[in-house]
Design a protein around this motif. Structure first.
Motif, PDB file in Angstrom:
ATOM      1  N   SER A  60       0.835  -1.197   0.000  1.00 14.76           N
ATOM      2  CA  SER A  60       0.000   0.000   0.000  1.00 14.76           C
ATOM      3  C   SER A  60       0.873   1.252   0.000  1.00 14.76           C
ATOM      4  O   SER A  60       2.069   1.184   0.244  1.00 14.76           O
ATOM      5  CB  SER A  60      -0.907   0.032   1.230  1.00 14.76           C
ATOM      6  OG  SER A  60      -0.116   0.130   2.408  1.00 14.76           O
ATOM      7  N   TYR A  61       0.217   2.387  -0.284  1.00 15.93           N
ATOM      8  CA  TYR A  61       0.882   3.680  -0.145  1.00 15.93           C
ATOM      9  C   TYR A  61      -0.069   4.648   0.536  1.00 15.93           C
ATOM     10  O   TYR A  61      -1.291   4.435   0.554  1.00 15.93           O
ATOM     11  CB  TYR A  61       1.350   4.250  -1.488  1.00 15.93           C
ATOM     12  CG  TYR A  61       0.237   4.723  -2.397  1.00 15.93           C
ATOM     13  CD1 TYR A  61      -0.368   5.972  -2.219  1.00 15.93           C
ATOM     14  CD2 TYR A  61      -0.205   3.937  -3.439  1.00 15.93           C
ATOM     15  CE1 TYR A  61      -1.391   6.399  -3.045  1.00 15.93           C
ATOM     16  CE2 TYR A  61      -1.226   4.361  -4.273  1.00 15.93           C
ATOM     17  CZ  TYR A  61      -1.806   5.590  -4.077  1.00 15.93           C
ATOM     18  OH  TYR A  61      -2.820   6.010  -4.900  1.00 15.93           O
ATOM     19  N   SER A  62       0.500   5.696   1.112  1.00 16.24           N
ATOM     20  CA  SER A  62      -0.303   6.781   1.661  1.00 16.24           C
ATOM     21  C   SER A  62       0.399   8.101   1.378  1.00 16.24           C
ATOM     22  O   SER A  62       1.624   8.156   1.299  1.00 16.24           O
ATOM     23  CB  SER A  62      -0.538   6.609   3.159  1.00 16.24           C
ATOM     24  OG  SER A  62       0.689   6.670   3.857  1.00 16.24           O
ATOM     25  N   SER A  80      -5.176  10.006  -1.256  1.00 20.87           N
ATOM     26  CA  SER A  80      -4.513   9.958   0.043  1.00 20.87           C
ATOM     27  C   SER A  80      -3.958   8.566   0.350  1.00 20.87           C
ATOM     28  O   SER A  80      -3.139   8.419   1.255  1.00 20.87           O
ATOM     29  CB  SER A  80      -5.453  10.404   1.156  1.00 20.87           C
ATOM     30  OG  SER A  80      -6.588   9.566   1.207  1.00 20.87           O
ATOM     31  N   SER A  81      -4.404   7.557  -0.398  1.00 20.31           N
ATOM     32  CA  SER A  81      -3.889   6.197  -0.194  1.00 20.31           C
ATOM     33  C   SER A  81      -4.256   5.321  -1.383  1.00 20.31           C
ATOM     34  O   SER A  81      -5.112   5.686  -2.198  1.00 20.31           O
ATOM     35  CB  SER A  81      -4.447   5.586   1.099  1.00 20.31           C
ATOM     36  OG  SER A  81      -5.849   5.445   1.010  1.00 20.31           O
ATOM     37  N   TRP A  94      -0.939  13.855  -8.106  1.00 18.30           N
ATOM     38  CA  TRP A  94      -1.589  14.146  -6.830  1.00 18.30           C
ATOM     39  C   TRP A  94      -1.927  15.633  -6.819  1.00 18.30           C
ATOM     40  O   TRP A  94      -1.365  16.415  -7.584  1.00 18.30           O
ATOM     41  CB  TRP A  94      -0.711  13.779  -5.625  1.00 18.30           C
ATOM     42  CG  TRP A  94       0.578  14.544  -5.535  1.00 18.30           C
ATOM     43  CD1 TRP A  94       1.794  14.147  -6.000  1.00 18.30           C
ATOM     44  CD2 TRP A  94       0.781  15.841  -4.961  1.00 18.30           C
ATOM     45  NE1 TRP A  94       2.731  15.112  -5.759  1.00 18.30           N
ATOM     46  CE2 TRP A  94       2.138  16.164  -5.115  1.00 18.30           C
ATOM     47  CE3 TRP A  94      -0.052  16.765  -4.328  1.00 18.30           C
ATOM     48  CZ2 TRP A  94       2.693  17.365  -4.669  1.00 18.30           C
ATOM     49  CZ3 TRP A  94       0.495  17.955  -3.875  1.00 18.30           C
ATOM     50  CH2 TRP A  94       1.847  18.245  -4.047  1.00 18.30           C
ATOM     51  N   VAL A 110       5.056  10.743   0.857  1.00 18.00           N
ATOM     52  CA  VAL A 110       4.522   9.474   0.385  1.00 18.00           C
ATOM     53  C   VAL A 110       5.232   8.373   1.158  1.00 18.00           C
ATOM     54  O   VAL A 110       6.445   8.415   1.346  1.00 18.00           O
ATOM     55  CB  VAL A 110       4.704   9.287  -1.153  1.00 18.00           C
ATOM     56  CG1 VAL A 110       6.166   9.383  -1.567  1.00 18.00           C
ATOM     57  CG2 VAL A 110       4.097   7.958  -1.609  1.00 18.00           C
ATOM     58  N   HIS A 126       9.023  -0.585   4.792  1.00 21.45           N
ATOM     59  CA  HIS A 126       8.375   0.722   4.714  1.00 21.45           C
ATOM     60  C   HIS A 126       9.414   1.752   4.302  1.00 21.45           C
ATOM     61  O   HIS A 126      10.520   1.769   4.854  1.00 21.45           O
ATOM     62  CB  HIS A 126       7.770   1.120   6.064  1.00 21.45           C
ATOM     63  CG  HIS A 126       6.885   0.071   6.648  1.00 21.45           C
ATOM     64  ND1 HIS A 126       5.597  -0.136   6.216  1.00 21.45           N
ATOM     65  CD2 HIS A 126       7.110  -0.839   7.621  1.00 21.45           C
ATOM     66  CE1 HIS A 126       5.072  -1.132   6.909  1.00 21.45           C
ATOM     67  NE2 HIS A 126       5.963  -1.578   7.764  1.00 21.45           N
ATOM     68  N   SER A 128       9.819   6.049   2.655  1.00 22.22           N
ATOM     69  CA  SER A 128       9.100   7.294   2.369  1.00 22.22           C
ATOM     70  C   SER A 128       9.985   8.274   1.624  1.00 22.22           C
ATOM     71  O   SER A 128      11.205   8.141   1.591  1.00 22.22           O
ATOM     72  CB  SER A 128       8.606   7.932   3.667  1.00 22.22           C
ATOM     73  OG  SER A 128       9.695   8.365   4.453  1.00 22.22           O
TER      74      SER A 128
END
Length: 136
Positions: A60-62, A80-81, A94, A110, A126, A128
């Motif tokens: 997933s991403y956010s 947003s995700s 975005w 992100v 994880h 970012s």
């Protein structure tokens, strides 16, 4: 792989291929509006940009803004995700409506996770990336 019965007697030996995923997802985010990353913008402007969140075993991403903006619903990027890889670089678009955000320095971030089992306990690598901007 050795299997044993409840009494500890060996009942079989089998071979299985195990695939290890030691790579974190690919992430990147940029602001394409006006001055771009680290730029100054007027409050109320809609900022736009592109982001990448990809992995062979994607989770997933956010997307989010820091510091968190109050009241709720203000300063929330679109999207947003998500649960699927973005397109390759430069990635997906975005946007962020800055209406209601106070003049300040902000970061749009992100975060992406994959589905790897890490250290037999946690799920996902994880990673970012972020881009800064100022609202005046």
């Amino acid at each position: 792989l050795s299997t044993f019965d409840g009494g500890g007697t060996l009942v079989g030996i089998d071979t299985h291929l195990i695939r290890l995923d030691n790579t974190a997802p690919e992430v990147a985010i940029t602001i394409t509006t006006g001055a771009g990353d680290c730029g100054k913008f007027d409050t109320g402007l809609v900022l736009t940009g592109t982001f990448v969140a990809r992995d062979g075993y994607f989770g997933s991403y956010s997307l989010g803004v820091e510091p968190v903006v109050n009241p709720a619903g203000v300063g929330v990027p679109v999207p947003s995700s998500g649960l699927a890889n973005t397109t390759p670089a430069p990635g997906d678009a975005w946007s962020l409506d800055t209406t209601g955000m106070k003049p300040c320095g902000y970061v749009i971030r992100v975060v992406a996770s994959d589905r790897a089992i890490v250290n037999s306990q946690a799920v996902g690598h994880h990673v970012s990336d972020s881009a800064g901007f100022c609202l005046e």
